[in-house]
Motif scaffolding. Structure first.
Motif, mmCIF file in Angstrom:
data_model
loop_
_atom_site.group_PDB
_atom_site.id
_atom_site.type_symbol
_atom_site.label_atom_id
_atom_site.label_comp_id
_atom_site.label_asym_id
_atom_site.label_seq_id
_atom_site.Cartn_x
_atom_site.Cartn_y
_atom_site.Cartn_z
ATOM 1 N N VAL A 118 0.750 -1.337 0.017
ATOM 2 C CA VAL A 118 0.066 0.110 0.086
ATOM 3 C C VAL A 118 0.788 1.201 0.143
ATOM 4 N N ARG A 119 0.212 2.337 -0.926
ATOM 5 C CA ARG A 119 1.335 3.478 -0.866
ATOM 6 C C ARG A 119 0.423 4.387 -1.264
ATOM 7 N N VAL A 120 0.847 5.995 -0.885
ATOM 8 C CA VAL A 120 0.028 7.043 -0.994
ATOM 9 C C VAL A 120 0.702 7.995 -2.040
ATOM 10 N N ILE A 121 -0.388 8.245 -3.238
ATOM 11 C CA ILE A 121 0.290 9.193 -4.196
ATOM 12 C C ILE A 121 -0.654 10.740 -3.996
ATOM 13 N N ALA A 122 0.264 11.521 -4.479
ATOM 14 C CA ALA A 122 -0.734 12.908 -4.471
ATOM 15 C C ALA A 122 -0.811 13.143 -5.516
ATOM 16 N N ALA A 123 -2.323 13.654 -5.999
ATOM 17 C CA ALA A 123 -2.775 13.956 -7.132
ATOM 18 C C ALA A 123 -2.820 15.586 -7.217
ATOM 19 N N PRO A 124 -2.522 16.182 -8.285
ATOM 20 C CA PRO A 124 -2.436 17.555 -8.456
ATOM 21 C C PRO A 124 -3.891 18.245 -8.448
ATOM 22 N N GLU A 125 -4.858 17.128 -8.716
ATOM 23 C CA GLU A 125 -6.308 17.703 -8.702
ATOM 24 C C GLU A 125 -7.299 16.766 -7.918
ATOM 25 N N ASP A 126 -8.054 17.420 -7.334
ATOM 26 C CA ASP A 126 -9.136 16.330 -6.629
ATOM 27 C C ASP A 126 -10.195 15.594 -7.388
ATOM 28 N N TYR A 127 -9.408 14.564 -8.327
ATOM 29 C CA TYR A 127 -10.128 13.787 -9.240
ATOM 30 C C TYR A 127 -11.254 13.213 -8.777
ATOM 31 N N THR A 128 -12.428 13.008 -9.525
ATOM 32 C CA THR A 128 -13.438 12.434 -9.109
ATOM 33 C C THR A 128 -13.553 11.031 -9.669
ATOM 34 N N VAL A 129 -14.841 10.091 -9.379
ATOM 35 C CA VAL A 129 -14.908 8.993 -9.782
ATOM 36 C C VAL A 129 -15.120 8.827 -11.193
ATOM 37 N N ARG A 130 -15.293 9.763 -12.014
ATOM 38 C CA ARG A 130 -15.383 9.474 -13.534
ATOM 39 C C ARG A 130 -14.079 9.902 -14.059
ATOM 40 N N GLN A 131 -12.778 10.105 -13.215
ATOM 41 C CA GLN A 131 -11.579 10.280 -13.552
ATOM 42 C C GLN A 131 -10.755 9.011 -13.392
ATOM 43 N N LEU A 132 -11.179 8.130 -13.140
ATOM 44 C CA LEU A 132 -10.536 6.804 -12.901
ATOM 45 C C LEU A 132 -9.276 6.429 -13.730
ATOM 46 N N PRO A 133 -9.513 6.471 -15.059
ATOM 47 C CA PRO A 133 -8.334 6.268 -15.978
ATOM 48 C C PRO A 133 -7.021 7.283 -15.472
ATOM 49 N N ILE A 134 -7.286 8.417 -15.583
ATOM 50 C CA ILE A 134 -6.503 9.568 -15.034
ATOM 51 C C ILE A 134 -5.493 8.948 -13.832
ATOM 52 N N LEU A 135 -6.223 8.700 -12.868
ATOM 53 C CA LEU A 135 -5.719 8.345 -11.572
ATOM 54 C C LEU A 135 -5.105 6.950 -11.678
ATOM 55 N N LEU A 136 -5.339 5.983 -12.665
ATOM 56 C CA LEU A 136 -4.575 4.770 -12.711
ATOM 57 C C LEU A 136 -3.259 4.859 -13.389
ATOM 58 N N ASP A 137 -3.397 5.884 -14.250
ATOM 59 C CA ASP A 137 -2.082 6.223 -14.998
ATOM 60 C C ASP A 137 -1.135 7.054 -14.172
ATOM 61 N N LEU A 138 -1.763 7.906 -13.378
ATOM 62 C CA LEU A 138 -0.653 8.435 -12.481
ATOM 63 C C LEU A 138 -0.175 7.477 -11.424
ATOM 64 N N ALA A 139 -1.061 6.559 -10.887
ATOM 65 C CA ALA A 139 -0.471 5.690 -10.010
ATOM 66 C C ALA A 139 0.670 4.741 -10.644
ATOM 67 N N GLN A 140 0.490 4.378 -11.896
ATOM 68 C CA GLN A 140 1.643 3.579 -12.497
ATOM 69 C C GLN A 140 2.850 4.558 -12.636
ATOM 70 N N ARG A 141 2.796 5.899 -12.937
ATOM 71 C CA ARG A 141 3.917 6.708 -13.183
ATOM 72 C C ARG A 141 4.495 7.144 -11.955
ATOM 73 N N GLU A 142 3.744 7.280 -10.618
ATOM 74 C CA GLU A 142 4.181 7.690 -9.395
ATOM 75 C C GLU A 142 4.703 6.580 -8.611
ATOM 76 N N ARG A 143 5.641 6.057 -8.874
ATOM 77 C CA ARG A 143 6.155 4.791 -8.093
ATOM 78 C C ARG A 143 6.698 5.077 -6.627
ATOM 79 N N THR A 144 5.958 5.664 -5.713
ATOM 80 C CA THR A 144 6.247 5.880 -4.486
ATOM 81 C C THR A 144 6.564 4.817 -3.443
ATOM 82 N N GLU A 145 7.172 5.053 -2.487
ATOM 83 C CA GLU A 145 7.449 3.955 -1.529
ATOM 84 C C GLU A 145 6.278 3.607 -0.776
#
Length: 299
Positions: free
Chosen positions: A144-171
């Motif tokens: 489990v990890r926490v990522i910081a999004a630049p916007e308060d993405y909503t449920v309708r923006q799932l693909p954008i956040l999945l992309d961010l989760a792939q790119r932001e490989r946080t500890e």
């Protein structure tokens, strides 16, 4: 500019991939409207209908089973403009499984804390929690990890956040748990089997490196479940309790699900109370989802 374009292209491709998966052979998709009940004081509830949406999908092939659940509030319709949502996907191939979870990070214990979190996030902090699990039949490894999004993405923006989760490989924090014989690799698979088997015996499943026991505590048969002007046929209203093997904490919820025809083993209504001050109810409403099949529904 190139990075923005590639991210946008990836999100678009991911959207097409998710849509294609829903139309794959044997895939089902069901849409639900969400009713929320908020209790500002202990003595009464405030109810608001249509505060969000949920989409449940399932597909089965000879060598693979897939479940997914996308659920969340719509800030434009929800009380206090709350933006809380989550997504979980489980892919099972024989003894191997892969699970992905993504959700807004929220641990409010009161309405005041919820309002405070909304104000703090409006100032630029938008944390999302990501859970990734692999299982091989003997053990489940979760991170489990926490990522910081630049916007308060909503449920309708799932693909954008999945992309961010792939790119932001946080500890993150990892856990490994041994799976007893017959344990399900995820929560959705456990619930599906509980509806299918109809046994009062507990079903063991894993979630984020912990083992839980899911058990039906009470059932009631319904001759013909109706929601609005739509009849879905015979159903069972069941109450469930999930107990943590780690600390004994229990979570209770209820599911009314179909037992015959096109809606066999399909949740028709789900009720869950995640906080003492908030209760959430999901009711099937495929008519509001243009992609959902309405075969077998009488209107």
């Amino acid at each position: 500019m190139i990075r923005r374009l590639s991210a946008g292209a990836f999100a678009l491709a991911l959207t097409f991939a998710l849509t294609a998966a829903l139309h794959a052979a044997g895939a089902e998709r069901h849409h639900y409207r969400i009713t929320a009940r908020v209790r500002p004081l202990v003595v009464f509830w405030i109810t608001r209908d249509g505060v969000g949406d949920a989409v449940l999908t399932r597909s089965q092939a000879s060598d693979e089973t897939r479940y997914s659940l996308l659920i969340g509030s719509d800030p434009e319709r929800a009380p206090f403009h709350i933006n809380r949502w989550g997504y979980i996907e489980e892919e099972i191939r024989g003894r191997e499984a892969r699970l992905t979870g993504l959700m807004t990070q929220s641990d409010e214990e009161s309405i005041a804390q919820a309002e405070s979190n909304i104000r703090s996030q409006s100032s630029g902090r938008h944390p999302f929690k990501v859970i990734e699990t692999t299982a091989d039949g003997e053990r489940a490894t979760s991170r489990v990890r926490v990522i910081a999004a630049p916007e308060d993405y909503t449920v309708r923006q799932l693909p954008i956040l999945l992309d961010l989760a792939q790119r932001e490989r946080t500890e993150g924090t990892s856990r490994v748990v041994r799976l007893p014989e017959g344990a399900r690799p995820g929560f959705l698979a456990a619930v599906a089997d509980a509806m299918r088997e109809g046994s009062p015996n507990p079903i063991t499943y894993a979630y984020y490196g912990r083992l839980y026991a899911l058990r039906r505590t009470r059932t009631q048969r319904i001759a013909d479940f109706q929601s609005g002007a739509t009849a879905y046929g015979p159903a069972i209203a069941a109450e469930f309790v999930s107990t943590s093997a780690h600390d004994g904490e229990q979570t209770r919820f209820s599911i009314t699900y179909g037992t015959a025809g096109a809606f066999a083993e399909v949740p028709l209504r789900v009720t869950y109370q995640p906080r003492w001050w908030m209760q959430v109810e999901l009711t099937i409403d495929d008519a509001a989802d243009a992609l959902a099949a309405a075969d077998g529904v009488r209107r």
